[in-house]
Design a protein around this motif. Sequence first.
Motif, short mmCIF file in Angstrom:
data_model
loop_
_atom_site.label_atom_id
_atom_site.label_comp_id
_atom_site.label_asym_id
_atom_site.label_seq_id
_atom_site.Cartn_x
_atom_site.Cartn_y
_atom_site.Cartn_z
N LEU A 1 0.81 -1.23 0.00
CA LEU A 1 0.00 0.00 0.00
C LEU A 1 0.84 1.27 0.00
CD1 LEU A 1 -3.01 0.96 0.32
CD2 LEU A 1 -2.63 0.96 2.80
N HIS A 2 2.12 1.16 0.38
CA HIS A 2 2.83 2.38 0.78
C HIS A 2 2.95 3.43 -0.32
CE1 HIS A 2 6.84 1.27 -0.85
NE2 HIS A 2 7.07 2.55 -0.72
N THR A 3 2.99 3.01 -1.59
CA THR A 3 3.12 4.02 -2.65
C THR A 3 1.84 4.85 -2.79
OG1 THR A 3 2.46 2.35 -4.25
CG2 THR A 3 4.84 2.76 -4.03
N GLU A 4 0.73 4.34 -2.28
CA GLU A 4 -0.53 5.09 -2.35
C GLU A 4 -0.73 6.00 -1.14
OE1 GLU A 4 -4.09 2.79 -3.28
OE2 GLU A 4 -2.74 1.22 -4.00
N LEU A 5 0.10 5.83 -0.11
CA LEU A 5 -0.13 6.60 1.13
C LEU A 5 0.27 8.05 0.92
CD1 LEU A 5 1.37 4.05 3.72
CD2 LEU A 5 -1.06 4.53 3.29
N PRO A 6 -0.57 9.00 1.37
CA PRO A 6 -0.20 10.41 1.23
C PRO A 6 0.99 10.75 2.14
CG PRO A 6 -2.29 10.17 2.39
CD PRO A 6 -1.88 8.80 1.98
N ASP A 7 1.60 11.89 1.83
CA ASP A 7 2.81 12.29 2.53
C ASP A 7 2.60 12.38 4.05
OD1 ASP A 7 5.44 12.90 1.82
OD2 ASP A 7 5.11 14.94 2.56
N ASP A 8 1.41 12.83 4.47
CA ASP A 8 1.22 13.05 5.91
C ASP A 8 1.19 11.75 6.71
OD1 ASP A 8 -1.31 12.12 5.31
OD2 ASP A 8 -2.38 13.95 5.86
N VAL A 9 1.11 10.61 6.04
CA VAL A 9 1.18 9.33 6.76
C VAL A 9 2.62 9.04 7.20
CG1 VAL A 9 0.75 6.83 6.60
CG2 VAL A 9 -0.88 8.43 5.61
N GLU A 10 3.57 9.71 6.55
CA GLU A 10 4.99 9.64 6.95
C GLU A 10 5.51 8.20 7.03
OE1 GLU A 10 5.74 11.96 10.48
OE2 GLU A 10 4.75 13.73 9.66
N TYR A 11 5.08 7.39 6.07
CA TYR A 11 5.55 5.99 6.05
C TYR A 11 7.03 5.97 5.66
CZ TYR A 11 5.91 1.06 4.67
OH TYR A 11 6.29 -0.26 4.56
N GLU A 12 7.84 5.36 6.48
CA GLU A 12 9.26 5.23 6.17
C GLU A 12 9.74 3.85 6.60
OE1 GLU A 12 11.23 9.63 6.43
OE2 GLU A 12 11.15 8.49 8.28
N GLN A 13 10.42 3.17 5.69
CA GLN A 13 10.93 1.84 6.02
C GLN A 13 12.28 2.00 6.72
OE1 GLN A 13 10.34 -1.16 2.96
NE2 GLN A 13 12.07 -2.30 3.81
N ARG A 14 12.22 2.27 8.00
CA ARG A 14 13.43 2.55 8.78
C ARG A 14 14.14 1.28 9.23
NH1 ARG A 14 15.56 7.69 10.10
NH2 ARG A 14 13.96 9.25 9.81
N GLY A 15 13.37 0.20 9.36
CA GLY A 15 13.94 -1.02 9.94
C GLY A 15 13.96 -0.94 11.46
N THR A 16 13.89 -2.12 12.07
CA THR A 16 14.00 -2.21 13.54
C THR A 16 15.35 -2.80 13.90
OG1 THR A 16 11.64 -2.76 13.65
CG2 THR A 16 12.95 -3.27 15.62
N ILE A 17 15.96 -2.28 14.96
CA ILE A 17 17.07 -3.03 15.56
C ILE A 17 16.65 -3.46 16.96
CG2 ILE A 17 19.47 -3.04 16.31
CD1 ILE A 17 20.10 -0.91 14.23
N TRP A 18 16.65 -4.79 17.16
CA TRP A 18 16.41 -5.36 18.49
C TRP A 18 17.76 -5.35 19.19
CZ3 TRP A 18 11.53 -6.36 20.10
CH2 TRP A 18 10.55 -6.43 19.12
N VAL A 19 17.89 -4.56 20.25
CA VAL A 19 19.20 -4.31 20.86
C VAL A 19 19.47 -5.31 21.98
CG1 VAL A 19 20.60 -2.60 22.09
CG2 VAL A 19 18.98 -1.85 20.32
N ALA A 20 20.65 -5.95 21.88
CA ALA A 20 21.06 -6.94 22.90
C ALA A 20 22.05 -6.29 23.86
CB ALA A 20 21.68 -8.15 22.24
N ALA A 21 21.70 -6.31 25.15
CA ALA A 21 22.57 -5.66 26.15
C ALA A 21 23.69 -6.59 26.60
CB ALA A 21 21.73 -5.24 27.36
N ASP A 22 23.46 -7.90 26.54
CA ASP A 22 24.48 -8.83 27.05
C ASP A 22 24.48 -10.12 26.22
OD1 ASP A 22 22.20 -10.21 27.87
OD2 ASP A 22 22.22 -9.30 29.85
#
Length: 376
Positions: free
Chosen positions: A74-95
């Motif tokens: 759907l993302h190409t149809e989303l208007p600018d104000d939806v601010e869709y960005e494929q940033r990716g997640t990093i699951w952070v490991a402390a130890d």
Amino acid sequence: MGKESYDVVIVGAGIVGAACADAFAGRGMRVAVVDRDVIGSGATAAGMGHIVVMDDSEAQFALTNYSQRLWQELHTELPDDVEYEQRGTIWVAADEEEMVEVRRKRDYYQQRGVAVEVLDATQLKEAEPNLRDGLCGGLLVPGDAVLYPPCAARFLMNRAQKRGARLRLGASVPEILEGRVRLSDGQEIVGDIVVNATGANAAELTPGIEIKKRKGHLVITDRYPGFLRHQLVELGYLKSAHSVARDSVAFNVQPRRTGQILIGSSRQYGAEHKEVDQIMLAKMLRRAQEYMPALGCMSALRVWTGFRAATPDKLPLIGPCPERKSLFLATGHEGLGITTSLGTARILADQVTGARREIPVEPYLPSRTIADHVHA
Ligand SMILES: Cc1cc2nc3c(=O)[nH]c(=O)nc-3n(C[C@H](O)[C@H](O)[C@H](O)COP(=O)(O)OP(=O)(O)OC[C@H]3O[C@@H](n4cnc5c(N)ncnc54)[C@H](O)[C@@H]3O)c2cc1C
């Protein structure tokens, strides 16, 4: 609307109700949506907008993965104000113990076709230089995205309206009856089916369903462009989200397109007032600073709270309500309803129209949790 009748009447214009309206209208059905407030005013306005694949259970993975694919389509149809960005997640490991979990998660995702990359301590620091020193690494899930939920809900509702759906705002529904809903002014709207999509309030309209309110806090900062690149979540978040009893906080930060940083998150049962809980807020911010010390020097612009709709088995209720011929449920999405709104809407529309299902729907059927109550 008066005495008009519809194929589907949806109560609730949050992101789930909006997505359902869009899906039903897209199949040529006559749809009405009723909300006591405005579009996306409930948990949708309070949520973080992290579109994330999660693996708490096979059913949760199936729904989040399916939904993420729908957002990507759907993302190409989303208007600018939806601010869709494929940033990716990093699951952070402390130890090192959390690195074991990183590798387990990597194997799980890879076996199911989700792209992931294990980061060591150096790669983590390169990816997010503002994390503290001494962390062990993380798991990058590049397909995850962020968006601004109220505008996403508005887009879906607008599209539903273009497809013929009728929207009635500022109209409270005190009661869902068989094949119709009653508004507080006494009017009734008739529907072959009625969908309860009222999120954390769903049990008020459908007594017997097990939905509990789970309060959360979020903070938004001033603009700090470039400070943060990915959605960062501590692996301990999973413990926080899974805990069914304790109040909990976890490091969970999101970069907004404006350069602002959204800081979460907290979880509380039994706290049904909207007011900010200073103790929880302080705990949440302390946790965030443990991972990103420089957050402590930033100015915060606003803090707010919202209520997740939690079910006992942490899966949503999607489908027909037992013993109620015309009533369907689309609620119980806890902290994943922005992500899973699109999958929920497809599943529901497939069930109602008898279309082929793309993922097994059984794990989400309301009958799994409320049959005993209804028959008792
Ligand atoms: C702090 C926080 C962070 C979150 N972060 C994320 C995230 O990063 N990613 C993610 O996927 N999910 C996240 N969530 C979860 C997500 O926000 C919710 O699951 C989702 O918004 C639920 O949408 P909904 O449409 O079911 O409910 P809501 O948005 O609450 O909509 C329900 C609607 O029903 C209406 N309503 C209620 N009762 C009545 C009535 N009697 N008559 C008429 N109308 C009525 C309300 O006005 C409201 O508009 C988060 C939630 C919180 C609280």
